[in-house]
Scaffold this motif. Structure first.
Motif, PDB file in Angstrom:
ATOM      1  N   THR A 155      -0.514  -8.285  11.707  1.00  0.00           N
ATOM      2  CA  THR A 155      -1.623  -8.302  10.487  1.00  0.00           C
ATOM      3  C   THR A 155      -0.843  -8.658   9.266  1.00  0.00           C
ATOM      4  N   ALA A 156       0.404  -8.252   9.091  1.00  0.00           N
ATOM      5  CA  ALA A 156       1.206  -8.420   7.831  1.00  0.00           C
ATOM      6  C   ALA A 156       1.104 -10.021   7.507  1.00  0.00           C
ATOM      7  N   THR A 193       0.830  -1.223   0.025  1.00  0.00           N
ATOM      8  CA  THR A 193      -0.069   0.043  -0.164  1.00  0.00           C
ATOM      9  C   THR A 193       0.815   1.283   0.160  1.00  0.00           C
ATOM     10  N   TYR A 194       0.439   2.439  -0.175  1.00  0.00           N
ATOM     11  CA  TYR A 194       1.095   3.633  -0.276  1.00  0.00           C
ATOM     12  C   TYR A 194       0.454   4.470   0.571  1.00  0.00           C
ATOM     13  N   LEU A 195       1.253   5.037   1.769  1.00  0.00           N
ATOM     14  CA  LEU A 195       0.952   5.662   2.659  1.00  0.00           C
ATOM     15  C   LEU A 195       2.042   7.049   2.712  1.00  0.00           C
ATOM     16  N   PRO A 196       1.429   8.132   3.254  1.00  0.00           N
ATOM     17  CA  PRO A 196       2.031   9.444   3.110  1.00  0.00           C
ATOM     18  C   PRO A 196       3.326   9.598   4.261  1.00  0.00           C
ATOM     19  N   THR A 197       3.527   8.545   5.082  1.00  0.00           N
ATOM     20  CA  THR A 197       4.809   8.820   6.150  1.00  0.00           C
ATOM     21  C   THR A 197       5.291   7.457   6.294  1.00  0.00           C
ATOM     22  N   ASN A 198       6.582   7.426   6.502  1.00  0.00           N
ATOM     23  CA  ASN A 198       7.053   6.013   6.872  1.00  0.00           C
ATOM     24  C   ASN A 198       6.570   5.549   7.917  1.00  0.00           C
ATOM     25  N   THR A 199       6.191   4.164   7.698  1.00  0.00           N
ATOM     26  CA  THR A 199       5.252   3.420   8.662  1.00  0.00           C
ATOM     27  C   THR A 199       5.994   2.033   8.962  1.00  0.00           C
ATOM     28  N   ALA A 200       5.976   1.648  10.261  1.00  0.00           N
ATOM     29  CA  ALA A 200       6.431   0.296  10.663  1.00  0.00           C
ATOM     30  C   ALA A 200       5.434  -0.723  10.143  1.00  0.00           C
ATOM     31  N   THR A 256      -1.923  -0.225  14.426  1.00  0.00           N
ATOM     32  CA  THR A 256      -1.716   0.470  13.036  1.00  0.00           C
ATOM     33  C   THR A 256      -2.252   1.816  13.300  1.00  0.00           C
ATOM     34  N   SER A 257      -1.867   2.785  12.566  1.00  0.00           N
ATOM     35  CA  SER A 257      -2.338   4.110  12.762  1.00  0.00           C
ATOM     36  C   SER A 257      -3.370   4.558  11.348  1.00  0.00           C
ATOM     37  N   TYR A 258      -3.041   3.726  10.313  1.00  0.00           N
ATOM     38  CA  TYR A 258      -3.891   4.122   8.945  1.00  0.00           C
ATOM     39  C   TYR A 258      -4.731   2.789   8.889  1.00  0.00           C
ATOM     40  N   PHE A 259      -6.018   3.549   8.413  1.00  0.00           N
ATOM     41  CA  PHE A 259      -7.143   2.429   8.193  1.00  0.00           C
ATOM     42  C   PHE A 259      -7.822   2.943   6.780  1.00  0.00           C
ATOM     43  N   PHE A 260      -8.086   1.894   6.058  1.00  0.00           N
ATOM     44  CA  PHE A 260      -8.921   1.961   4.736  1.00  0.00           C
ATOM     45  C   PHE A 260     -10.543   1.787   5.057  1.00  0.00           C
ATOM     46  N   ILE A 261     -11.179   2.613   4.577  1.00  0.00           N
ATOM     47  CA  ILE A 261     -12.576   2.391   4.747  1.00  0.00           C
ATOM     48  C   ILE A 261     -13.265   2.418   3.351  1.00  0.00           C
ATOM     49  N   HIS A 262     -13.848   1.256   3.168  1.00  0.00           N
ATOM     50  CA  HIS A 262     -14.538   0.944   1.758  1.00  0.00           C
ATOM     51  C   HIS A 262     -16.027   1.083   1.803  1.00  0.00           C
ATOM     52  N   GLY A 263     -16.404   1.510   0.742  1.00  0.00           N
ATOM     53  CA  GLY A 263     -18.028   1.844   0.804  1.00  0.00           C
ATOM     54  C   GLY A 263     -18.386   2.029  -0.585  1.00  0.00           C
ATOM     55  N   ARG A 264     -19.672   2.365  -0.632  1.00  0.00           N
ATOM     56  CA  ARG A 264     -20.501   2.712  -2.046  1.00  0.00           C
ATOM     57  C   ARG A 264     -21.219   3.991  -1.995  1.00  0.00           C
ATOM     58  N   ASP A 321      -4.391   9.242  15.311  1.00  0.00           N
ATOM     59  CA  ASP A 321      -3.270   9.671  15.978  1.00  0.00           C
ATOM     60  C   ASP A 321      -3.108   8.986  17.290  1.00  0.00           C
ATOM     61  N   PRO A 322      -2.162   8.088  17.663  1.00  0.00           N
ATOM     62  CA  PRO A 322      -2.049   7.195  18.944  1.00  0.00           C
ATOM     63  C   PRO A 322      -1.783   7.724  19.984  1.00  0.00           C
ATOM     64  N   LEU A 323      -1.488   9.223  19.871  1.00  0.00           N
ATOM     65  CA  LEU A 323      -1.098  10.077  21.210  1.00  0.00           C
ATOM     66  C   LEU A 323      -2.517  10.863  21.599  1.00  0.00           C
ATOM     67  N   THR A 324      -2.922  11.372  20.689  1.00  0.00           N
ATOM     68  CA  THR A 324      -4.361  12.239  20.988  1.00  0.00           C
ATOM     69  C   THR A 324      -5.730  11.319  20.538  1.00  0.00           C
ATOM     70  N   HIS A 325      -5.670  10.521  20.057  1.00  0.00           N
ATOM     71  CA  HIS A 325      -6.715   9.698  19.457  1.00  0.00           C
ATOM     72  C   HIS A 325      -7.875  10.381  18.687  1.00  0.00           C
ATOM     73  N   THR A 326      -7.140  11.556  17.971  1.00  0.00           N
ATOM     74  CA  THR A 326      -7.875  12.158  16.953  1.00  0.00           C
ATOM     75  C   THR A 326      -7.784  11.444  15.820  1.00  0.00           C
ATOM     76  N   THR A 327      -8.766  11.637  14.593  1.00  0.00           N
ATOM     77  CA  THR A 327      -9.004  10.882  13.481  1.00  0.00           C
ATOM     78  C   THR A 327      -9.177  11.971  12.666  1.00  0.00           C
ATOM     79  N   ARG A 328      -8.265  11.866  11.176  1.00  0.00           N
ATOM     80  CA  ARG A 328      -8.887  12.556  10.193  1.00  0.00           C
ATOM     81  C   ARG A 328      -8.439  11.943   8.795  1.00  0.00           C
TER      82      ARG A 328
END
Length: 234
Positions: free
Chosen positions: A135-136, A123-130, A194-202, A219-226
């Protein structure tokens, strides 16, 4: 300080090697890993020099795919010796602007069939991610752990079905149990969440139905989502 030349973005040789191992596992030409890294570097350098002023220090982290990462520094010896201006294979190729795995079709040598084989593992993510080792898939585990065979990775994944990893220490113990030496384990490459999630819908839009994929960051620290990006496909 003036901006470094775009050709001096540092390439992470170890991460390119991991991508090369994944390509080989999937029956794809492993040499495409280097070609991808060079084209990503060109794209990042193009973006940096286009949008940065002469008084700004540019930093970047070239990430070929699937967690492969670069550094935040520049060097006259970027890790892989290449002459972009004289490379016949890359001559005339526009800088790669990654938006999804399908962007790899802009790298000479990749075909739609190869992309289809890669899609479940990359997958392509905007930041370096472990890599999330809870799940891998086995193919990704074998690629990111030097010296690990696919059969050992499959045993690792089978064990994971009954033992959830609570921290990186659990991962290290499991890898050692699968036959990986301590020296081959870089704990910074692994995570258990995991900090990134895909949501699939129609989505119904007038008379058209659109398949929508939304990439969300938590965000794992603030628990906010964007929302990071939204992609629609008819």
């Amino acid at each position: 300080m003036s901006s470094p030349a775009p050709g001096l973005l540092q390439l992470n040789v170890e991460q390119i090697a991991a991508f090369q191992r994944l390509l080989a596992e999937l029956g794809v030409n492993g040499q495409l890993a280097q070609s991808t890294a060079v084209q990503v570097r060109k794209g990042l350098g193009y973006s940096a020099t286009r949008f940065q002023s002469q008084t700004t220090t540019v930093g970047g982290s070239p990430t070929p795919v699937g967690g492969a990462s670069g550094g935040t520094t520049f060097t006259n010896k970027p890790g892989i010796e290449d002459d972009d201006d004289n490379d016949d294979d890359n001559a005339g190729v526009a800088p790669l602007q990654m938006t999804s795995v399908d962007s790899l079709l802009d790298v000479p040598g990749f075909t739609p069939d190869m992309i289809a084989r890669l899609r479940p593992f990359v997958t392509y993510l905007p930041t370096n991610t472990a890599v999330n080792m809870n799940t891998a898939p086995a193919e990704v585990v074998a690629a990111v752990v030097p010296g690990m065979t696919l059969s050992n990775a499959q045993a690792f994944v089978a064990r994971r079905e009954t033992v959830f990893f609570h921290n990186v220490g659990d991962v290290q113990l499991a890898l050692q149990g699968a036959g990986v030496t301590q020296l081959a384990i870089d704990p910074s490459l692994f995570d258990v969440t995991t900090s990134y999630f895909f949501i699939h819908g129609r989505v119904d839009h007038e008379r058209a139905e659109v398949d929508r994929t939304t990439l969300v960051y938590r965000d794992p620290l603030t628990h906010t989502t964007r929302i990071v990006r939204v992609q629609d496909q008819l």
